[in-house]
Motif scaffolding. Structure first.
Motif, PDB file in Angstrom:
ATOM      1  N   ALA A 181       0.810  -1.216   0.000  1.00 30.77           N
ATOM      2  CA  ALA A 181       0.000   0.000   0.000  1.00 30.77           C
ATOM      3  C   ALA A 181       0.844   1.266   0.000  1.00 30.77           C
ATOM      4  CB  ALA A 181      -0.937   0.004   1.211  1.00 30.77           C
ATOM      5  N   VAL A 182       1.978   1.244   0.683  1.00 29.79           N
ATOM      6  CA  VAL A 182       2.787   2.462   0.810  1.00 29.79           C
ATOM      7  C   VAL A 182       3.328   2.885  -0.545  1.00 29.79           C
ATOM      8  CG1 VAL A 182       4.841   3.459   1.854  1.00 29.79           C
ATOM      9  CG2 VAL A 182       3.361   1.958   3.206  1.00 29.79           C
ATOM     10  N   VAL A 183       3.994   1.969  -1.241  1.00 32.58           N
ATOM     11  CA  VAL A 183       4.561   2.300  -2.548  1.00 32.58           C
ATOM     12  C   VAL A 183       3.460   2.366  -3.599  1.00 32.58           C
ATOM     13  CG1 VAL A 183       6.192   1.570  -4.340  1.00 32.58           C
ATOM     14  CG2 VAL A 183       6.775   1.295  -1.920  1.00 32.58           C
ATOM     15  N   GLY A 184       2.450   1.530  -3.450  1.00 34.89           N
ATOM     16  CA  GLY A 184       1.388   1.489  -4.449  1.00 34.89           C
ATOM     17  C   GLY A 184       0.666   2.810  -4.613  1.00 34.89           C
ATOM     18  N   LYS A 185       0.585   3.602  -3.536  1.00 36.86           N
ATOM     19  CA  LYS A 185      -0.120   4.881  -3.626  1.00 36.86           C
ATOM     20  C   LYS A 185       0.494   5.809  -4.664  1.00 36.86           C
ATOM     21  CE  LYS A 185      -2.004   4.965   1.078  1.00 36.86           C
ATOM     22  NZ  LYS A 185      -1.922   5.615   2.408  1.00 36.86           N
ATOM     23  N   ARG A 186       1.811   5.776  -4.793  1.00 38.54           N
ATOM     24  CA  ARG A 186       2.432   6.695  -5.753  1.00 38.54           C
ATOM     25  C   ARG A 186       2.345   6.202  -7.198  1.00 38.54           C
ATOM     26  NH1 ARG A 186       7.684   5.135  -7.176  1.00 38.54           N
ATOM     27  NH2 ARG A 186       8.873   3.902  -5.650  1.00 38.54           N
ATOM     28  N   LEU A 187       1.827   4.976  -7.383  1.00 40.66           N
ATOM     29  CA  LEU A 187       1.608   4.494  -8.739  1.00 40.66           C
ATOM     30  C   LEU A 187       0.280   4.973  -9.304  1.00 40.66           C
ATOM     31  CD1 LEU A 187       2.807   0.779  -8.385  1.00 40.66           C
ATOM     32  CD2 LEU A 187       4.110   2.751  -9.205  1.00 40.66           C
ATOM     33  N   ARG A 188      -0.609   5.395  -8.402  1.00 43.59           N
ATOM     34  CA  ARG A 188      -1.920   5.853  -8.864  1.00 43.59           C
ATOM     35  C   ARG A 188      -1.760   7.068  -9.764  1.00 43.59           C
ATOM     36  NH1 ARG A 188      -5.353   4.791  -3.294  1.00 43.59           N
ATOM     37  NH2 ARG A 188      -6.146   2.743  -3.928  1.00 43.59           N
ATOM     38  N   GLY A 189      -2.551   7.082 -10.815  1.00 43.58           N
ATOM     39  CA  GLY A 189      -2.453   8.148 -11.791  1.00 43.58           C
ATOM     40  C   GLY A 189      -1.541   7.814 -12.953  1.00 43.58           C
ATOM     41  N   HIS A 190      -0.802   6.696 -12.824  1.00 42.74           N
ATOM     42  CA  HIS A 190       0.094   6.281 -13.901  1.00 42.74           C
ATOM     43  C   HIS A 190      -0.394   5.028 -14.612  1.00 42.74           C
ATOM     44  CE1 HIS A 190       3.243   9.134 -12.729  1.00 42.74           C
ATOM     45  NE2 HIS A 190       2.998   8.790 -11.474  1.00 42.74           N
ATOM     46  N   GLY A 191      -1.456   4.426 -14.106  1.00 40.69           N
ATOM     47  CA  GLY A 191      -1.970   3.200 -14.699  1.00 40.69           C
ATOM     48  C   GLY A 191      -3.126   2.679 -13.874  1.00 40.69           C
ATOM     49  N   THR A 192      -3.422   1.395 -14.016  1.00 35.42           N
ATOM     50  CA  THR A 192      -4.506   0.764 -13.270  1.00 35.42           C
ATOM     51  C   THR A 192      -3.940   0.188 -11.981  1.00 35.42           C
ATOM     52  OG1 THR A 192      -5.645   0.208 -15.337  1.00 35.42           O
ATOM     53  CG2 THR A 192      -6.295  -0.996 -13.356  1.00 35.42           C
ATOM     54  N   VAL A 193      -4.352   0.740 -10.847  1.00 35.27           N
ATOM     55  CA  VAL A 193      -3.840   0.331  -9.539  1.00 35.27           C
ATOM     56  C   VAL A 193      -5.037  -0.009  -8.658  1.00 35.27           C
ATOM     57  CG1 VAL A 193      -2.461   0.985  -7.535  1.00 35.27           C
ATOM     58  CG2 VAL A 193      -1.837   1.832  -9.806  1.00 35.27           C
ATOM     59  N   THR A 194      -5.122  -1.264  -8.218  1.00 31.82           N
ATOM     60  CA  THR A 194      -6.276  -1.705  -7.431  1.00 31.82           C
ATOM     61  C   THR A 194      -5.818  -2.493  -6.212  1.00 31.82           C
ATOM     62  OG1 THR A 194      -6.513  -3.771  -8.685  1.00 31.82           O
ATOM     63  CG2 THR A 194      -7.715  -1.856  -9.496  1.00 31.82           C
ATOM     64  N   ARG A 195      -6.627  -2.474  -5.180  1.00 32.44           N
ATOM     65  CA  ARG A 195      -6.475  -3.298  -3.985  1.00 32.44           C
ATOM     66  C   ARG A 195      -5.085  -3.150  -3.364  1.00 32.44           C
ATOM     67  NH1 ARG A 195      -8.836  -6.804  -7.678  1.00 32.44           N
ATOM     68  NH2 ARG A 195      -6.923  -8.057  -7.785  1.00 32.44           N
ATOM     69  N   LEU A 196      -4.811  -1.966  -2.855  1.00 28.89           N
ATOM     70  CA  LEU A 196      -3.569  -1.764  -2.111  1.00 28.89           C
ATOM     71  C   LEU A 196      -3.685  -2.469  -0.760  1.00 28.89           C
ATOM     72  CD1 LEU A 196      -2.791   1.980  -2.921  1.00 28.89           C
ATOM     73  CD2 LEU A 196      -2.076  -0.091  -4.128  1.00 28.89           C
ATOM     74  N   ARG A 197      -2.609  -3.148  -0.348  1.00 27.67           N
ATOM     75  CA  ARG A 197      -2.682  -4.020   0.821  1.00 27.67           C
ATOM     76  C   ARG A 197      -1.610  -3.673   1.851  1.00 27.67           C
ATOM     77  NH1 ARG A 197      -7.680  -6.218   0.041  1.00 27.67           N
ATOM     78  NH2 ARG A 197      -7.799  -7.414  -1.905  1.00 27.67           N
ATOM     79  N   ARG A 198      -1.956  -3.872   3.128  1.00 28.78           N
ATOM     80  CA  ARG A 198      -1.012  -3.676   4.216  1.00 28.78           C
ATOM     81  C   ARG A 198      -0.397  -5.026   4.617  1.00 28.78           C
ATOM     82  NH1 ARG A 198      -0.922   1.304   5.782  1.00 28.78           N
ATOM     83  NH2 ARG A 198      -2.684   2.703   5.322  1.00 28.78           N
ATOM     84  N   PRO A 199       0.704  -5.010   5.371  1.00 29.01           N
ATOM     85  CA  PRO A 199       1.387  -6.267   5.711  1.00 29.01           C
ATOM     86  C   PRO A 199       0.492  -7.297   6.388  1.00 29.01           C
ATOM     87  CG  PRO A 199       2.813  -4.406   6.199  1.00 29.01           C
ATOM     88  CD  PRO A 199       1.475  -3.826   5.809  1.00 29.01           C
ATOM     89  N   GLU A 200      -0.424  -6.830   7.236  1.00 27.23           N
ATOM     90  CA  GLU A 200      -1.272  -7.794   7.943  1.00 27.23           C
ATOM     91  C   GLU A 200      -2.192  -8.565   6.996  1.00 27.23           C
ATOM     92  OE1 GLU A 200      -2.815  -3.560   8.884  1.00 27.23           O
ATOM     93  OE2 GLU A 200      -0.871  -4.588   8.735  1.00 27.23           O
ATOM     94  N   TRP A 201      -2.557  -7.948   5.873  1.00 24.99           N
ATOM     95  CA  TRP A 201      -3.383  -8.656   4.880  1.00 24.99           C
ATOM     96  C   TRP A 201      -2.596  -9.816   4.285  1.00 24.99           C
ATOM     97  CZ3 TRP A 201      -3.040  -9.731  -0.356  1.00 24.99           C
ATOM     98  CH2 TRP A 201      -4.213 -10.187  -0.974  1.00 24.99           C
ATOM     99  N   PHE A 202      -1.345  -9.578   3.936  1.00 24.70           N
ATOM    100  CA  PHE A 202      -0.524 -10.651   3.386  1.00 24.70           C
ATOM    101  C   PHE A 202      -0.288 -11.737   4.429  1.00 24.70           C
ATOM    102  CE2 PHE A 202       0.558  -7.219   0.455  1.00 24.70           C
ATOM    103  CZ  PHE A 202       0.532  -7.893  -0.764  1.00 24.70           C
ATOM    104  N   ALA A 203      -0.034 -11.334   5.678  1.00 27.52           N
ATOM    105  CA  ALA A 203       0.222 -12.311   6.730  1.00 27.52           C
ATOM    106  C   ALA A 203      -0.982 -13.222   6.943  1.00 27.52           C
ATOM    107  CB  ALA A 203       0.585 -11.608   8.029  1.00 27.52           C
ATOM    108  N   ALA A 204      -2.192 -12.650   6.879  1.00 28.91           N
ATOM    109  CA  ALA A 204      -3.399 -13.446   7.111  1.00 28.91           C
ATOM    110  C   ALA A 204      -3.648 -14.434   5.984  1.00 28.91           C
ATOM    111  CB  ALA A 204      -4.605 -12.519   7.272  1.00 28.91           C
TER     112      ALA A 204
END
Length: 366
Positions: free
Chosen positions: A251-274
């Motif tokens: 989610a942190v790096v993904g936010k700066r990709l917005r506006g440059h292409g199709t960016v969906t479902r930004l995730r935090r570490p706990e989402w990946f861990a679960a």
């Protein structure tokens, strides 16, 4: 219908409407074979010559083969095959330049393969250990698109996994690499051996992401299930980039990709861990689901344990469930061992990992 696959009327095949794949391999293989053969059996591939789909294209459109008869490459020199997924069990040196195979998948876990690739552009998919492959191209042949799904270790903090040097494939324009999100990460620096790369797809855990800035000719970048994109270059690093897709990413790096292409479902570490934190993330979905259920049951039992014997019983129950799963290989054995270590590192009876390793080795039959 009867087929003389390995001898007169040796096999019976049931063709089902709408099914374009045939699986050939040993009893108990994964996926379950339609035609059972031993790895060393000689196969008459021409038995499929009479078969077509309703539109007239040769059938089967896809062949999944676990064995060592390389005659299908010669057969494909006169009869096209859309897709072949091949797992050789012995070492081979094969010249497949004349084969008309659209997508060739090789599953390499048992022995090395020296392969001259089909001369058509096509696609090459490598699963397992890419270091077992020594590829070559026929003179004047175009480099195929490349996909890699390497086996990884349950060690997200260990050394990243690199592709081997593949000089014959340096002209690749399209590469896809898929690894699980929370296991050994893939080293992006090993992609710099493909200086002509235009389209890149990366899925899973990544390391040395900043190295992607060296791929100056990218026109398409797709990122999926990437929990950590720290160091990802700015989008304007790639002057020709016209397509950017990112989904289920940091989610942190993904936010700066917005506006440059199709960016969906930004995730935090706990989402990946679960969703991806257990060692079974790289397993086939059916066995991963069963192993996860067995792990959760053992986890609950250990949480309620009052004696060392209770913990041992829970571990043995988990190992028994894994024993019953089909297609367990060396990498899955390592994952199951990692799961036992996790289950017993902090129990109500203390750290039992040393004892659990003995229970695991005594109970496993894979």
């Amino acid at each position: 219908m009867k087929l003389s696959l390995t001898g007169p009327d040796s096999h019976r095949l049931e063709r089902r409407p709408g099914v374009g794949v045939v699986v050939i391999g040993p009893e108990g293989g994964t996926p379950r074979p339609d035609l059972v053969v031993a790895p060393g059996d000689a196969i008459d591939w021409s038995v499929f010559d009479p078969f077509t789909v309703p539109a007239g294209y040769p059938w089967p459109r896809r062949i999944v083969y676990d064995g060592d008869d390389t005659g299908f490459f010669r057969w494909a020199g006169r009869r096209p095959i859309e897709t072949v997924d091949w797992r050789p069990r012995a070492a081979h040196a094969v010249d497949a330049a004349a084969a008309d195979i659209g997508t060739l998948g090789v599953i390499l876990r048992d022995a090395p393969l020296r392969l001259t690739l089909p001369a058509g552009r096509g696609h090459l998919m490598v699963t397992g250990d890419p270091h077992l492959l020594v590829p070559d191209l026929a003179p004047g042949a175009a480099c195929p698109g490349l996909s890699f799904a390497p086996d990884t270790r349950p060690a997200p903090d260990g050394p990243p996994l690199r592709l081997p040097d593949l000089p014959a494939l340096a002209g690749a324009h399209s590469v896809r690499v898929t690894v699980p999100p929370l296991r050994q990460p893939f080293d992006c620096a090993s992609l710099l051996q493909f200086p002509e790369l235009r389209a890149l797809t990366l899925s899973g855990g990544l390391a040395n992401v900043d190295a992607l800035g060296g791929l100056r000719r990218l026109t398409a970048l797709h990122l999926h299930l990437c929990p950590d994109l720290t160091g990802l270059p700015a989008v304007d690093t790639w002057p020709d980039l016209t397509r950017l897709f990112a989904s289920d990413v940091d989610a942190v790096v993904g936010k700066r990709l917005r506006g440059h292409g199709t960016v969906t479902r930004l995730r935090r570490p706990e989402w990946f861990a679960a969703g991806h934190g257990l060692p079974f993330a790289g397993w086939p979905s059916r066995t991963a689901k069963a192993a996860t259920a067995a792990y959760r049951a053992a986890e609950d039992a250990i949480g309620a344990a009052t004696t060392r014997q209770d913990v041992e019983a829970a571990v043995l129950g988990f190992v028994g469930a894994v024993n019953a799963l089909p297609g367990i290989e060396t990498t899955e054995r390592e994952d199951a061992g990692e799961a036992v270590h996790r289950l017993t590192a902090a129990t109500p009876c203390g750290d039992l990992t040393e004892a659990a390793a003995r229970w695991f080795d005594g109970a496993r039959d894979f």
